[in-house]
Design a protein around this motif. Structure first.
Motif, PDB file in Angstrom:
ATOM      1  N   THR A 232      -1.840   1.663  -1.695  1.00 17.88           N
ATOM      2  CA  THR A 232      -2.904   2.616  -1.390  1.00 17.88           C
ATOM      3  C   THR A 232      -3.155   2.550   0.105  1.00 17.88           C
ATOM      4  O   THR A 232      -3.390   1.453   0.645  1.00 17.88           O
ATOM      5  N   ARG A 233      -3.124   3.695   0.763  1.00 15.00           N
ATOM      6  CA  ARG A 233      -3.421   3.713   2.197  1.00 15.00           C
ATOM      7  C   ARG A 233      -4.934   3.782   2.358  1.00 15.00           C
ATOM      8  O   ARG A 233      -5.561   4.770   1.990  1.00 15.00           O
ATOM      9  N   THR A 234      -5.519   2.722   2.903  1.00 16.14           N
ATOM     10  CA  THR A 234      -6.974   2.632   3.014  1.00 16.14           C
ATOM     11  C   THR A 234      -7.491   3.050   4.384  1.00 16.14           C
ATOM     12  O   THR A 234      -8.667   3.367   4.531  1.00 16.14           O
ATOM     13  N   ALA A 235      -6.638   3.043   5.392  1.00 17.41           N
ATOM     14  CA  ALA A 235      -6.988   3.450   6.760  1.00 17.41           C
ATOM     15  C   ALA A 235      -5.683   3.770   7.478  1.00 17.41           C
ATOM     16  O   ALA A 235      -4.602   3.656   6.896  1.00 17.41           O
ATOM     17  N   LEU A 236      -5.776   4.150   8.743  1.00 18.00           N
ATOM     18  CA  LEU A 236      -4.590   4.558   9.496  1.00 18.00           C
ATOM     19  C   LEU A 236      -3.477   3.509   9.430  1.00 18.00           C
ATOM     20  O   LEU A 236      -2.331   3.826   9.134  1.00 18.00           O
ATOM     21  N   ASN A 237      -3.804   2.240   9.665  1.00 13.46           N
ATOM     22  CA  ASN A 237      -2.804   1.177   9.673  1.00 13.46           C
ATOM     23  C   ASN A 237      -3.098   0.075   8.661  1.00 13.46           C
ATOM     24  O   ASN A 237      -2.770  -1.089   8.887  1.00 13.46           O
ATOM     25  N   LYS A 238      -3.708   0.443   7.528  1.00 13.03           N
ATOM     26  CA  LYS A 238      -4.022  -0.540   6.489  1.00 13.03           C
ATOM     27  C   LYS A 238      -3.623  -0.006   5.116  1.00 13.03           C
ATOM     28  O   LYS A 238      -3.836   1.164   4.805  1.00 13.03           O
ATOM     29  N   TYR A 239      -3.060  -0.914   4.324  1.00 12.67           N
ATOM     30  CA  TYR A 239      -2.614  -0.572   2.978  1.00 12.67           C
ATOM     31  C   TYR A 239      -3.075  -1.653   2.009  1.00 12.67           C
ATOM     32  O   TYR A 239      -2.973  -2.844   2.308  1.00 12.67           O
ATOM     33  N   LEU A 240      -3.545  -1.229   0.853  1.00  7.21           N
ATOM     34  CA  LEU A 240      -3.846  -2.157  -0.223  1.00  7.21           C
ATOM     35  C   LEU A 240      -2.593  -2.279  -1.074  1.00  7.21           C
ATOM     36  O   LEU A 240      -2.113  -1.289  -1.631  1.00  7.21           O
ATOM     37  N   TYR A 241      -2.050  -3.498  -1.127  1.00  8.17           N
ATOM     38  CA  TYR A 241      -0.889  -3.785  -1.956  1.00  8.17           C
ATOM     39  C   TYR A 241      -1.395  -4.393  -3.253  1.00  8.17           C
ATOM     40  O   TYR A 241      -2.242  -5.284  -3.237  1.00  8.17           O
ATOM     41  N   GLU A 242      -0.863  -3.919  -4.390  1.00 11.15           N
ATOM     42  CA  GLU A 242      -1.235  -4.476  -5.685  1.00 11.15           C
ATOM     43  C   GLU A 242       0.015  -4.733  -6.513  1.00 11.15           C
ATOM     44  O   GLU A 242       0.846  -3.843  -6.670  1.00 11.15           O
ATOM     45  N   ASN A 243       0.114  -5.953  -7.030  1.00 13.44           N
ATOM     46  CA  ASN A 243       1.143  -6.268  -8.008  1.00 13.44           C
ATOM     47  C   ASN A 243       0.508  -5.980  -9.366  1.00 13.44           C
ATOM     48  O   ASN A 243      -0.416  -6.672  -9.779  1.00 13.44           O
ATOM     49  N   ILE A 244       0.971  -4.960 -10.035  1.00 12.16           N
ATOM     50  CA  ILE A 244       0.327  -4.478 -11.253  1.00 12.16           C
ATOM     51  C   ILE A 244       0.415  -5.494 -12.385  1.00 12.16           C
ATOM     52  O   ILE A 244      -0.504  -5.620 -13.182  1.00 12.16           O
ATOM     53  N   GLU A 245       1.497  -6.259 -12.425  1.00 11.91           N
ATOM     54  CA  GLU A 245       1.683  -7.215 -13.514  1.00 11.91           C
ATOM     55  C   GLU A 245       0.827  -8.471 -13.383  1.00 11.91           C
ATOM     56  O   GLU A 245       0.476  -9.093 -14.364  1.00 11.91           O
ATOM     57  N   THR A 246       0.495  -8.866 -12.148  1.00 11.22           N
ATOM     58  CA  THR A 246      -0.235 -10.124 -11.946  1.00 11.22           C
ATOM     59  C   THR A 246      -1.661  -9.933 -11.450  1.00 11.22           C
ATOM     60  O   THR A 246      -2.386 -10.906 -11.283  1.00 11.22           O
ATOM     61  N   ASP A 247      -2.064  -8.717 -11.162  1.00 10.52           N
ATOM     62  CA  ASP A 247      -3.373  -8.409 -10.585  1.00 10.52           C
ATOM     63  C   ASP A 247      -3.554  -8.968  -9.175  1.00 10.52           C
ATOM     64  O   ASP A 247      -4.673  -9.023  -8.665  1.00 10.52           O
ATOM     65  N   PHE A 248      -2.472  -9.400  -8.515  1.00 16.06           N
ATOM     66  CA  PHE A 248      -2.556  -9.843  -7.125  1.00 16.06           C
ATOM     67  C   PHE A 248      -2.797  -8.638  -6.234  1.00 16.06           C
ATOM     68  O   PHE A 248      -2.166  -7.593  -6.400  1.00 16.06           O
TER      69      PHE A 248
END
Length: 187
Positions: free
Chosen positions: A142-158
Motif C-alpha cells: 500500500t502506498r501511504t505517501a510519496l516515498n512510503k509503502y506499507l508492506y504486509e505478509n498476508i500469511e503471517t500478519d507481519f
C-alpha cells in the motif's frame, strides 16, 4: 550505475549492492555477509530485470557454515524454471522475495506504480536463503505517501512501513534493513 550498502539489523549483515542499466534491462549484483542464529553466511545474487522491473532470471550463490548452495531461476513466458525444473506452483508469478535483502521490495514497488493510498495483493516466490527453502507467498503493498509503502505478509500478519528513495530503493525497513551509504556513477 548506483552502488549502496544496506545494514541488515535482524540478520546481522552487510550488503554491497550494485544496479546497472544495460539498454532495456537492469543488472543487479550484490554480495551479503553476516551471522544469524549460529549461521555464518555469505550470499551473492545476480538478477536480470526489464525496465518495468519484471524479473527475467536470477542466480543466488550462498555459503552457510561452509555448506554451499546455488539456486537459479528463469522465467519462460508465465512459468518459472528453478534449478532446471519447471515449478507449476509459481505459474504467473511476477516477483521474487529474497529473505536477506530489502532490494526485492523494490521490484513490486517500481512495477506496480501505485497511487497514494492505493494497494495491491501480489504472489511472490519467497526464497529463504538461510534455510534453503523456496515457496509461494502472498503479500500486499500500500502506498501511504510519496516515498512510503506499507508492506504486509498476508500469511503471517507481519507489517512494516518501508521508506524508499526516488529510485524505489529501500532507505529504511524498520528493524530489518537500513541504507548506510550510496554512490551514484553516471556513465
Amino acid at each position: 550505475m548506483k552502488t549502496l550498502i544496506w545494514q541488515g539489523i535482524l540478520y546481522q549483515s552487510l550488503e554491497y549492492f550494485k544496479i546497472k542499466e544495460n539498454g532495456d534491462r537492469y543488472t543487479i549484483e550484490s554480495k551479503i555477509i553476516g551471522c544469524y542464529e549460529n549461521k555464518m553466511y555469505t550470499a551473492d545474487y545476480k538478477i536480470l530485470i526489464t525496465q518495468d522491473w519484471t524479473v527475467l532470471e536470477f542466480v543466488i550463490e550462498s555459503e552457510i557454515n561452509t555448506i554451499k548452495n546455488i539456486l537459479t531461476g528463469k522465467k519462460r513466458q508465465d512459468e518459472w524454471v528453478i534449478n532446471n525444473v519447471i515449478h507449476p506452483d509459481f505459474k504467473g508469478f511476477e516477483y521474487i522475495d529474497i529473505s536477506l535483502t530489502p532490494f526485492t521490495n523494490t521490484l513490486p514497488i517500481n512495477n506496480l506504480k501505485l497511487a497514494e493510498n492505493s494497494s495491491r495483493k501480489i504472489d511472490v516466490i519467497y526464497i529463504d536463503v538461510l534455510n534453503h527453502h523456496i515457496r509461494p507467498a502472498k503479500q500486499q503493498y500500500t502506498r501511504t505517501a510519496l516515498n512510503k509503502y506499507l508492506y504486509e505478509n498476508i500469511e503471517t500478519d507481519f507489517k512494516a512501513e518501508i521508506s524508499v528513495d526516488e529510485a524505489g530503493l529501500v532507505i529504511s525497513y524498520p528493524k530489518l534493513f537500513e541504507k548506510t551509504s550510496e554512490f551514484l556513477q553516471n556513465l
